[in-house]
Enzyme design. Structure first.
Site, PDB file in Angstrom:
ATOM      1  N   LEU A   1      -9.108  20.044  82.147  1.00 23.93           N
ATOM      2  CA  LEU A   1      -8.272  20.434  81.020  1.00 23.93           C
ATOM      3  C   LEU A   1      -8.734  19.784  79.721  1.00 23.93           C
ATOM      4  CD1 LEU A   1      -4.771  18.706  81.197  1.00 23.93           C
ATOM      5  CD2 LEU A   1      -6.659  18.011  82.611  1.00 23.93           C
TER       6      LEU A   1
ATOM      7  N   LYS B   1     -17.068  22.326  78.513  1.00 31.22           N
ATOM      8  CA  LYS B   1     -18.370  22.611  79.118  1.00 31.22           C
ATOM      9  C   LYS B   1     -19.102  21.305  79.405  1.00 31.22           C
ATOM     10  CE  LYS B   1     -22.365  25.468  78.305  1.00 31.22           C
ATOM     11  NZ  LYS B   1     -23.226  26.053  77.321  1.00 31.22           N
TER      12      LYS B   1
ATOM     13  N   TYR C   1     -16.454  29.378  83.808  1.00 35.18           N
ATOM     14  CA  TYR C   1     -17.213  28.748  84.882  1.00 35.18           C
ATOM     15  C   TYR C   1     -18.448  29.548  85.254  1.00 35.18           C
ATOM     16  CZ  TYR C   1     -13.470  25.429  85.504  1.00 35.18           C
ATOM     17  OH  TYR C   1     -12.563  24.441  85.292  1.00 35.18           O
TER      18      TYR C   1
END
Lengths: 219, 266
Positions: free
Chosen positions: B204, B216, B246
């Site tokens: 998060l 990232k 992702y």
């Protein structure tokens, strides 16, 4: 005899499983369930991995062949829950495919006559991890607070469909929920999904997508 | 039954009673009529300590009989206790301990540093505030703390505000000031069995800081550290809105048909 098997102990248990169809093989066999790591013989475990055709590296491009011993030792020591199932060696050697059926059943009959005394003695001796053969296994690691992941749940193919896998799954979840961990995940292939469904697992109700890292390490 | 010859010397005479195939050993009565091998000579008065020795010996005796009869017990290496492996593994840090990811000057002249760190202490209250900010359901604090403590890797992002005119040497006043201006803005953690599998949970980033590549960086560092440890199966369970995020980092959805299933009590 009181010293042999601690039946009342939480980490070890003797049970009976029965099979639905029985030809020559006994209908129900005793199995020994242990949740102790010291009952695991790593060589036997590695053998079980190959017998069950189960690879530690889930994605085929990651690795192949025999399980690395050092990594297996680390993985077991770092797993928070391990469940091993043993049975008597002569129960584990059962008919595996139809072609060998006639041969092995005749062999069994032969062996029965010759070594009936040995078999009888084996039947009488209490089953323990040291004299039993590892036929089922499952492990899980967690963060002791919120989540857990189950891996490498497997049962010898010749002893499948007897409820052993379900026993292992239930034991793992019971141990985890007793530590107040309810977010329990299990990664499984398509053909394993019906089994996990029968054990009480389902797709994520929140609709999350399972993703795995597949890119190779960049230079 | 196997007989163990009893020595005639008085020092070993008490070992004779361990040959008995009895399950229960009652120390109160040494019934000489039940035993075949008890020598009727000396029973010293201190029977308590002797009982312990004989019980231990008897256990080994039965173990050797059992293993000899049943099968050739080649006891290969059993699992080592985790204490030894722990020493090997934790000598080198898995993730970089702390370094500055980004440093920039804000509009009002303050300098903001985004610091990546691992293995540091996380205030669970700060984490809960952050979870509230991203809209996650609340979880018990004790469980959060335990989960953080027992995760294989935990990576955090903090934002530190410094006035631009601060001196380079850190005086105590400055440090205190920094502590007050240090804000948790991101976190990611992974659980693992340290060998084959790892699962990434709880990634998060504070909504105010999203869209800058911070998430990232968090995930990339985690993945890189895991791969360096030769942990090949890295999995996670992504909400629908972050699947693309992702995918851009090298993750694939349902690879080879692998799906995650969760346990639901009936």
């Amino acid at each position: 005899m009181g010293f042999a098997v601690c039946v009342g102990n939480a980490s070890m248990e003797l049970r009976w499983v029965r099979r639905s169809k029985c030809d020559d093989a006994p209908r129900s066999i005793p199995i020994f369930i242990s949740t102790l790591k010291k009952d695991i013989n790593l060589e036997e475990l590695r053998h079980l991995y190959s017998r069950c055709d189960h690879s530690c590296d889930r994605l085929s491009k990651n690795g192949s062949g025999i399980v690395d011993m050092k990594k297996l030792r680390t993985a077991i020591s770092r797993s928070d829950v391990v469940v091993s199932v043993f049975c008597k060696p002569h129960h584990a050697v059962l008919v595996e495919d139809a072609e060998e059926e006639t041969l092995s059943s005749s062999l069994r009959k032969q062996n029965k006559d010759e070594s009936s005394l040995g078999d009888m003695f084996q039947d009488v001796l209490p089953l323990t991890p040291s004299n039993g053969q590892l036929v089922g296994f499952g492990r899980a690691y967690s963060d002791y607070g919120l989540t857990a992941s189950i891996h490498d749940l497997m049962v010898l193919p010749s002893l499948q469909r007897m409820g052993i896998g379900k026993l292992i799954a239930n034991r793992i979840t019971r141990l985890l929920t007793s530590r107040d961990i309810y977010d329990i995940a299990a990664l499984c292939f398509e053909h394993e999904r019906p089994f996990f469904k029968a054990c009480g697992f389902a797709d994520d109700r929140m609709g999350s997508t399972t993703m795995m890292f597949t890119k190779s390490l960049e230079a | 039954m196997i007989l163990i010859p009893t020595s005639s010397s008085s020092s070993c005479s008490y070992y004779s009673c361990c040959c008995l195939p009895q399950a229960s050993f009652n120390s109160n009565s040494y019934p000489s009529n039940q035993s075949l091998f008890l020598s009727k000579s000396a029973y010293p008065s201190h029977q308590g300590s002797r009982k312990l020795k004989t019980l231990r010996l008897r256990a080994n005796f039965w173990e050797s009989i059992r293993s000899g009869f049943v099968k050739n017990n080649n006891t290969t290496q059993l699992v080592e206790p985790p204490s030894t492996t722990e020493e090997d593994e934790d000598t080198e840090p898995l993730l970089p301990v702390e370094f500055t990811l980004v440093e920039r000057t804000l509009q009002d002249g303050l300098i903001e540093e985004i610091i990546f760190s691992s293995g540091g202490e996380i205030d669970v209250y700060d984490l809960q505030t952050l979870c509230d900010k991203v809209g996650w359901p609340r979880r018990p604090l004790t469980k959060l703390a335990a989960a953080l403590k027992n995760s294989y890797m935990v990576a955090t992002l903090h934002s530190v505000l410094k006035p631009s005119s601060s001196s380079s040497s850190s005086s105590e006043g400055d440090n205190e000031q920094q502590q007050k201006n240090k804000k948790l803005i991101g976190m990611a953690r992974a659980t693992s069995d340290h060998a084959f599998n790892a699962t990434i949970w709880d990634v998060l980033v504070d909504p105010e800081y999203q869209g800058q590549g911070l998430g990232k960086a968090l995930v990339e560092k985690l993945v890189r550290a895991l791969l360096q440890r030769d942990i090949g199966n890295i999995s996670l369970f992504a909400d629908s809105q972050v699947v693309d995020f992702y995918q851009n980092l090298g993750f694939e959805a349902d690879p080879e048909g692998i799906k995650g299933m969760f346990w639901y009590p009936k």
